[in-house]
Design an enzyme around this catalytic site. Structure first.
Site, PDB file in Angstrom:
ATOM      1  N   SER A 236      -3.517  -3.747   1.141  1.00  0.00           N
ATOM      2  CA  SER A 236      -3.158  -2.737   0.208  1.00  0.00           C
ATOM      3  C   SER A 236      -4.543  -2.049  -0.078  1.00  0.00           C
ATOM      4  O   SER A 236      -5.813  -2.291   0.440  1.00  0.00           O
ATOM      5  CB  SER A 236      -3.026  -3.602  -1.125  1.00  0.00           C
ATOM      6  OG  SER A 236      -2.966  -2.636  -2.509  1.00  0.00           O
TER       7      SER A 236
ATOM      8  N   TYR B  44      -4.327 -10.512  -7.627  1.00  0.00           N
ATOM      9  CA  TYR B  44      -3.610  -9.640  -6.639  1.00  0.00           C
ATOM     10  C   TYR B  44      -4.877  -9.036  -5.984  1.00  0.00           C
ATOM     11  O   TYR B  44      -4.880  -9.091  -4.556  1.00  0.00           O
ATOM     12  CB  TYR B  44      -2.944  -8.560  -7.332  1.00  0.00           C
ATOM     13  CG  TYR B  44      -2.188  -7.548  -6.223  1.00  0.00           C
ATOM     14  CD1 TYR B  44      -1.191  -7.983  -5.562  1.00  0.00           C
ATOM     15  CD2 TYR B  44      -2.676  -6.531  -5.962  1.00  0.00           C
ATOM     16  CE1 TYR B  44      -0.359  -7.292  -4.606  1.00  0.00           C
ATOM     17  CE2 TYR B  44      -1.825  -5.484  -4.917  1.00  0.00           C
ATOM     18  CZ  TYR B  44      -0.821  -6.080  -4.459  1.00  0.00           C
ATOM     19  OH  TYR B  44      -0.019  -5.191  -3.454  1.00  0.00           O
TER      20      TYR B  44
END
Ligand SMILES: NC(=O)c1ccc[n+]([C@@H]2O[C@H](COP(=O)([O-])OP(=O)(O)OC[C@H]3O[C@@H](n4cnc5c(N)ncnc54)[C@H](O)[C@@H]3O)[C@@H](O)[C@H]2O)c1
Length: 306
Positions: A176, A189
């Site tokens: 990501s 995350y």
């Protein structure tokens, strides 16, 4: 003599660095040919929805053999049906909780027995909780780390040895932009995605050190995508728009087929990562305010996990 050796090495370094930089610029204008994946066995984790499903469909169109893993059996079966419709000659579906080491080992052994060696591994399964760190429970944090990074360790352990033995394979990590840039409210995350980038980069170097040049690696770093995972995110800046999932999947497939080591989507992520590497802290905070990063949590809904 030693001095002459160092001088020659330095000369070689300068000449080759110049040559490779020119080559990289040239490749921006004229991309390398895309490789065929027709004879590859591609394992995709988290294939039951979102990016995993779209990648399955892309690989299906290219006639790869597919091995689809997901914890969600229904979604995974639907992806398999859609992939067969797209023309994939062989689609194998397995229920696997990638966050559980024993489950990964058990299902990996089944795959080796029933399908054979996996030659392309796409670690895509991922979850997001989206709470402030102080409000996130221990089990939520553990789950994020288990699915988003530990699963990569266990799948590499299961499938990399056969790739090394044949000096052939491709490791794809769907990380990501949060593997380079941080956002408040996503501490677990972001940690898992930084870890995913670090892990994939380090293993890639390991392959080079071992002279396993037949094993390619691609790290994928998109910003927000409209799969449902980041539902509620309202883009306030053109730098971090909500990306169309199909567009992202096509970009990822192109990067994989061209053996691109890393891809950031959209291109503004490259710019933000570069800026972060040198800009004063106060300026980066200004930029975060400008792109409304501090407000991401306000409307975030995301997904519900069991
Ligand atoms: N959506 C975004 O904005 C975005 C942005 C950047 C990176 N990513 C990354 O892309 C990947 C795919 O995300 P997506 O947007 O398609 O999400 P998604 O929620 O649509 O799909 C994730 C899939 O992973 C599966 N999964 C979850 N936990 C699992 C487990 N323990 N074992 C096996 N499968 C499991 C889910 O069932 C689901 O099918 C993730 O790694 C995510 O972090 C997403």
């Amino acid at each position: 003599m030693a001095f002459l050796g160092t001088l020659l090495e330095t000369f070689e370094l300068i000449v080759l660095s110049f040559f490779y930089s020119i080559e990289a610029l040239f490749r921006l204008l004229v991309p390398p040919r895309s490789k065929s994946v027709e004879n590859e066995t591609v394992l995709i984790t988290g294939a039951g929805s979102g990016i995993g499903r779209l990648l399955s469909l892309e690989f299906a169109r290219l006639k790869a053999t597919l091995v689809l893993w997901d914890i969600n059996e229904e979604g995974n079966e639907e992806t398999a049906r859609m992939s067969r419709d797209q023309g994939s000659p062989r689609v194998h579906v397995y229920k696997c909780d990638c966050g559980r080491k024993e489950d990964v080992a058990r299902v990996a052994a089944l795959v080796k027995k029933e399908v054979g060696d996996v030659t392309m591994l796409v670690n895509n399964a991922g979850i997001v909780i989206g709470k402030n760190f102080i409000d996130t429970t221990e089990s939520e944090m553990q789950k994020v780390m288990d699915v988003n990074i530990m699963a990569h360790f266990w799948t590499y352990k299961a499938f990399l040895p056969a790739m090394i033995a044949r000096n052939h394979g491709h490791l794809v990590s769907i990380a990501s932009a949060a593997g380079f840039l941080t956002v408040n409210g996503f501490a677990d995350y972001c940690s898992s995605k930084f870890a995913a980038v670090g892990f994939a980069e380090s293993v890639a170097l390991e392959m080079i050190a071992m002279k396993k040049d037949g094993i390619k690696t691609t790290i994928v770093c998109p910003s927000f995508i409209n799969t449902g995972m980041f539902d509620g995110y309202k883009p306030q800046s053109r730098m971090l728009p909500m990306l169309d999932a199909k567009h992202v999947a096509k970009k990822i497939i192109n990067a994989i087929r061209r053996d691109q080591p890393i891809i950031m989507i959209p291109r503004s992520v490259y710019f933000l990562v570069y800026m972060k590497s040198w800009m004063p802290k106060k300026v980066s905070i200004l930029l975060a305010h400008y792109t409304r990063l501090f407000d991401v949590m306000k409307t975030f809904v995301g997904r519900k996990y069991n």
